[in-house]
Motif scaffolding. Structure first.
Motif, PDB file in Angstrom:
ATOM      1  N   ARG A   1       0.833  -1.219   0.000  1.00 26.12           N
ATOM      2  CA  ARG A   1       0.000   0.000   0.000  1.00 26.12           C
ATOM      3  C   ARG A   1       0.862   1.261   0.000  1.00 26.12           C
ATOM      4  NH1 ARG A   1      -5.507  -0.001   1.577  1.00 26.12           N
ATOM      5  NH2 ARG A   1      -5.317   1.972   2.698  1.00 26.12           N
ATOM      6  N   GLU A   2       1.900   1.248   0.823  1.00 29.57           N
ATOM      7  CA  GLU A   2       2.774   2.437   0.905  1.00 29.57           C
ATOM      8  C   GLU A   2       3.473   2.687  -0.423  1.00 29.57           C
ATOM      9  OE1 GLU A   2       2.800   4.544   3.394  1.00 29.57           O
ATOM     10  OE2 GLU A   2       1.349   3.237   4.408  1.00 29.57           O
ATOM     11  N   VAL A   3       3.915   1.615  -1.059  1.00 32.95           N
ATOM     12  CA  VAL A   3       4.609   1.753  -2.344  1.00 32.95           C
ATOM     13  C   VAL A   3       3.639   2.272  -3.411  1.00 32.95           C
ATOM     14  CG1 VAL A   3       5.740   0.456  -4.216  1.00 32.95           C
ATOM     15  CG2 VAL A   3       6.441   0.101  -1.833  1.00 32.95           C
ATOM     16  N   CYS A   4       2.419   1.741  -3.421  1.00 35.07           N
ATOM     17  CA  CYS A   4       1.431   2.221  -4.401  1.00 35.07           C
ATOM     18  C   CYS A   4       1.120   3.697  -4.182  1.00 35.07           C
ATOM     19  CB  CYS A   4       0.145   1.388  -4.310  1.00 35.07           C
ATOM     20  SG  CYS A   4       0.356  -0.270  -4.986  1.00 35.07           S
ATOM     21  N   ARG A   5       0.931   4.060  -2.917  1.00 35.57           N
ATOM     22  CA  ARG A   5       0.674   5.477  -2.613  1.00 35.57           C
ATOM     23  C   ARG A   5       1.805   6.352  -3.105  1.00 35.57           C
ATOM     24  NH1 ARG A   5      -3.314   6.978   0.999  1.00 35.57           N
ATOM     25  NH2 ARG A   5      -3.986   5.357   2.431  1.00 35.57           N
ATOM     26  N   PHE A   6       3.028   5.949  -2.805  1.00 32.05           N
ATOM     27  CA  PHE A   6       4.139   6.817  -3.188  1.00 32.05           C
ATOM     28  C   PHE A   6       4.347   6.817  -4.706  1.00 32.05           C
ATOM     29  CE2 PHE A   6       8.531   8.447  -3.376  1.00 32.05           C
ATOM     30  CZ  PHE A   6       8.257   9.689  -2.819  1.00 32.05           C
ATOM     31  N   ALA A   7       4.049   5.692  -5.353  1.00 31.03           N
ATOM     32  CA  ALA A   7       4.111   5.667  -6.822  1.00 31.03           C
ATOM     33  C   ALA A   7       3.134   6.707  -7.380  1.00 31.03           C
ATOM     34  CB  ALA A   7       3.770   4.268  -7.334  1.00 31.03           C
TER      35      ALA A   7
ATOM     36  N   SER B   1       1.982  12.189  -9.515  1.00 30.29           N
ATOM     37  CA  SER B   1       1.334  13.494  -9.341  1.00 30.29           C
ATOM     38  C   SER B   1       2.351  14.634  -9.468  1.00 30.29           C
ATOM     39  CB  SER B   1       0.602  13.569  -7.996  1.00 30.29           C
ATOM     40  OG  SER B   1       1.540  13.743  -6.946  1.00 30.29           O
ATOM     41  N   LEU B   2       3.637  14.314  -9.259  1.00 26.77           N
ATOM     42  CA  LEU B   2       4.672  15.346  -9.444  1.00 26.77           C
ATOM     43  C   LEU B   2       5.148  15.394 -10.895  1.00 26.77           C
ATOM     44  CD1 LEU B   2       6.901  14.813  -6.260  1.00 26.77           C
ATOM     45  CD2 LEU B   2       5.155  16.568  -6.631  1.00 26.77           C
ATOM     46  N   GLY B   3       4.540  14.572 -11.721  1.00 25.44           N
ATOM     47  CA  GLY B   3       4.896  14.598 -13.150  1.00 25.44           C
ATOM     48  C   GLY B   3       6.006  13.634 -13.524  1.00 25.44           C
ATOM     49  N   VAL B   4       6.414  12.765 -12.599  1.00 26.85           N
ATOM     50  CA  VAL B   4       7.474  11.807 -12.922  1.00 26.85           C
ATOM     51  C   VAL B   4       6.919  10.748 -13.871  1.00 26.85           C
ATOM     52  CG1 VAL B   4       9.110  10.111 -12.004  1.00 26.85           C
ATOM     53  CG2 VAL B   4       8.550  12.170 -10.674  1.00 26.85           C
ATOM     54  N   ARG B   5       7.649  10.454 -14.932  1.00 24.94           N
ATOM     55  CA  ARG B   5       7.216   9.465 -15.912  1.00 24.94           C
ATOM     56  C   ARG B   5       8.306   8.412 -16.101  1.00 24.94           C
ATOM     57  NH1 ARG B   5       3.344  11.225 -14.482  1.00 24.94           N
ATOM     58  NH2 ARG B   5       1.824  12.535 -15.506  1.00 24.94           N
ATOM     59  N   ALA B   6       7.908   7.274 -16.663  1.00 23.41           N
ATOM     60  CA  ALA B   6       8.873   6.207 -16.935  1.00 23.41           C
ATOM     61  C   ALA B   6      10.082   6.784 -17.677  1.00 23.41           C
ATOM     62  CB  ALA B   6       8.222   5.097 -17.756  1.00 23.41           C
TER      63      ALA B   6
END
Ligand code: 7RM
Length: 654
Positions: free
Chosen positions: A121-127, A132-137
């Motif tokens: 859950r924590e990893v999904c939230r932080f992902a 949301s900060l615009g980070v992309r693959a």
């Protein structure tokens, strides 16, 4: 290593067979099983590695196991997988969901336990927060954190969305961080207000602020700050965000997609022979196959294990054996934030007993420190939960090995001395604890599938006990793919020294039983407490000081640290050599690189000895540094007569 140490190793004849009860339950139970497995891998490497890869979950199958176009390798070509899914989602189906994934203990003694379900859950939230900060693959994210669960969460969240991370050790300075940000062009930095170390706050956010103010550090758009020490920090609106706030606003649901097997997973900076650290690039599929395979084999993982790898996530050992290998294998890991002697020299042993640690993986430098602190500290605690001990980072001297086995392992636990590198991604040479009989000081033999050898400069194999270069003849899944942004340097550093082989930079010999004895670096890399540093890196830091005209740095053998840094410095005219300048220079190096690079000793000389072509004669300086050693006195003015005399005796062969 000195000649006496090498000759004492040549006389090392003690052997320890795997304890019967251990072998009986192990994944690989005997020498015969090891040999059969190694032979199978040798006969058909692709089939062998495909078998290891099938232990992971792939969202799309590969079409080719290995595409080897020397020196470029691609593994599991066309396959897709998600590293975070393999480390988390895959374990949620059954009982493991509620098993502890991370047992965390902070230096002040605060404790957190995250089950696989909670960690997921924590990893999904932080992902989602990163998205949301615009980070992309494909965007790089820098991680500059203490050893707290958020470090693992951040790494896994990056892996989940395909944003390669570059973890910068929290002990590195703002300058070192700035160099890594410039080179990786990271868009986001994840840090903390501070971390705890020996009761003090390490002010990480302040270092980030300084790094971001340095020339050409212009790629970072967002900074995420974990609250840890509650020290005062400044937050720049729009750029800086608290972790808690981002995560509170983020959904705990994230559908992960598979990333291409060759998609970059992370880069990690390590020292080479030049002043500029290189970004070692690892990719998704091969790296995870290597980390998972070796964790299972070398540590013989089974349900119920509590695995404690004491490395910081800032080093490759923390990547492969704190986070990726153990979690991909569904293990419970212990994570500890602080120093091994805080509040007392028995902190580790008290923790082993309290958490019921079954596997301990640490560095020779730590083992030697424990030895020095005295047997009474481990003796105070019940260490009977331990079943396996590991060592990594530098050669372990037989005395430390024997102490580790007896005092910590109660003569009951096998020891795995594991040789590998940032570049290799995972363990290459190591005993299999249920199969290999061990010799103190030897990493024993290559793991099945790893074609390591010791060769002469011309590539021909060395005879028994003949010292030579440690090489790997065939590609392996977790090998580095390139040096980030400098493929030419990749080719030159690793594949040009010895024809047709990967060259590790280490010297080694194989004994008559085919056991490897690693002798240390053959280049200008020094190993201080298991941490790699290049002499050039420290020299560049020294000569950037206005009072330094010239500097040469060498390693000298050190009982505790393996090697200690000795700097020879010629001050600029007008600058007075002495204790005050030495102190100033040591502080300057700590500021430029980090405390781990601070010279143990500074020696001033009117001039440095050079060859006719102007090269500093390091070999000579190494002799001076380890021979004419004056204990406690860090600022001896080198006697020019001594240097000249030594220079003459070396002049013919340097
Ligand atoms: C894992 C790690 C790599 C260098 C390597 C060696 C030395 C590491 C051992 C060892 C003797 C060992 N990565 N080294 N393990 N030497 N025995 N078991 O340490 O990239 O930071 O360093 O460390 O010289 O080339 S690293």
């Amino acid at each position: 290593m000195t000649t006496t140490e090498i000759s004492s190793l040549l006389q090392e004849h003690r052997r320890f067979d795997p304890p019967g009860p251990f072998a009986a339950r192990a994944h690989v139970k005997s020498e015969a099983e090891y040999r059969a497995m190694a032979a199978r891998a040798e006969a058909d490497p692709d089939a062998f590695w495909a078998e290891q890869a099938r232990a992971l979950a792939w969202s799309h199958p590969w079409t080719k196991v290995c595409d080897w176009d020397p020196p470029d390798a691609r593994w599991f070509v066309g396959g897709k997988l998600n590293v975070a899914v393999n480390c988390l989602d895959r374990h949620l189906g059954g009982a493991r969901a509620n098993q502890a994934a991370i047992l965390f203990e902070g230096e002040p003694g605060d404790v957190r336990v995250l089950t696989y379900r909670m960690l997921h859950r924590e990893v999904c939230r932080f992902a989602n927060a990163l998205l949301s900060l615009g980070v992309r693959a494909g965007d790089f994210v820098a991680i500059y954190l203490p050893m707290v669960p958020e470090a693992a969460i951040a790494m896994l969240a990056c892996a989940r969305i395909g944003a390669p991370h570059t973890v910068v050790f929290g002990g590195f300075s703002a300058e070192a961080l700035a160099d890594r940000l410039k080179d990786s062009r990271a868009r986001v930095v994840i840090t903390a207000d501070g971390g705890w170390r020996r009761g003090q706050v390490v002010p990480l956010k302040a270092s980030v602020d300084r790094a971001l103010g340095m020339p050409d550090v212009d790629s970072v758009q967002h900074v995420v700050v974990v609250r840890r020490t509650n020290n005062e920090i400044s937050m720049r609106p729009g750029r800086d965000h608290f972790w808690d706030d981002l995560v509170a606003a983020a959904s705990p649901v994230h559908e992960a997609r598979g990333h291409d097997s060759e998609h970059p997973l992370f880069s990690l900076y390590t020292s080479g022979t030049t002043g500029k650290p290189k970004g070692i690039l690892h990719t998704t599929g091969g790296y995870l196959v290597g980390a998972a395979y070796t964790t299972r084999m070398v540590f013989d993982l089974r349900d119920g294990d509590v695995f404690w790898c004491t490395a910081d996530i800032g080093w490759v050992t923390g990547h492969s054996y704190v986070v990726y290998g153990p979690l991909a294998s569904g293990a419970t890991i212990l994570m500890y934030e602080g120093a091994p002697n805080q509040p007392g020299p028995d902190r580790f042993w008290e923790m082993v007993a309290r958490w019921g640690v079954t596997i301990l993986y640490t560095a020779p430098t730590a083992i030697r420190a424990f030895m020095r602190w005295g047997d009474e500290w481990p003796a105070k605690h019940d260490l009977s939960s331990l079943r396996l001990l590991g060592s990594v980072g530098e050669p372990i001297n037989p005395e430390a090995w024997m102490w580790y086995r007896k005092v910590i392992g109660g003569d009951r636990c096998p020891i795995v001395d594991t040789w590998w590198q940032t570049e290799t991604g995972s363990i290459m040479i190591s005993p299999l604890p249920g199969a290999t009989s061990t010799k103190p000081g030897s990493a024993t033999r290559p793991l099945p599938g790893i074609a390591a050898d010791v060769v002469r400069k011309d590539g021909t194999p060395c005879g028994p006990d003949e010292g030579g270069f440690l090489v790997v003849r065939r590609p392996w899944p977790s090998m580095l793919r390139t040096i980030f942004g400098d493929h030419e340097r990749y080719v030159k550093t690793y594949f040009s020294e010895i024809a047709g082989c990967y060259f590790a930079g280490d010297g080694a010999r194989k004994d008559a039983d085919g056991y490897f004895w690693i002798m240390g670096r053959v280049d200008d890399v020094i190993n201080v407490s298991g941490h790699r540093l290049s002499t050039m890196e420290v020299e560049s830091a020294l000569v950037s000081h206005p009072k330094v005209a010239e500097a040469a740095v060498v390693g000298r053998p050190d009982d505790l640290k393996g090697q200690a840094i000795v700097a020879f410095v010629t001050p600029r005219s007008g600058a007075a050599a002495g204790d005050a300048l030495a102190a100033e220079l040591r502080a300057h190096v700590a500021e430029q690189i980090g405390a781990l690079a601070r010279p143990e000793e500074i020696r001033f000389a009117e001039a440095l000895p050079k060859t006719r072509s102007g090269k500093i004669m390091r070999r000579l300086l190494r002799e001076v540094a380890s021979g004419a050693q004056t204990r406690g006195d860090t600022t001896t003015l080198e006697d020019q007569a001594v240097l000249e005399k030594l220079a003459q005796s070396f002049a013919t062969d340097e």
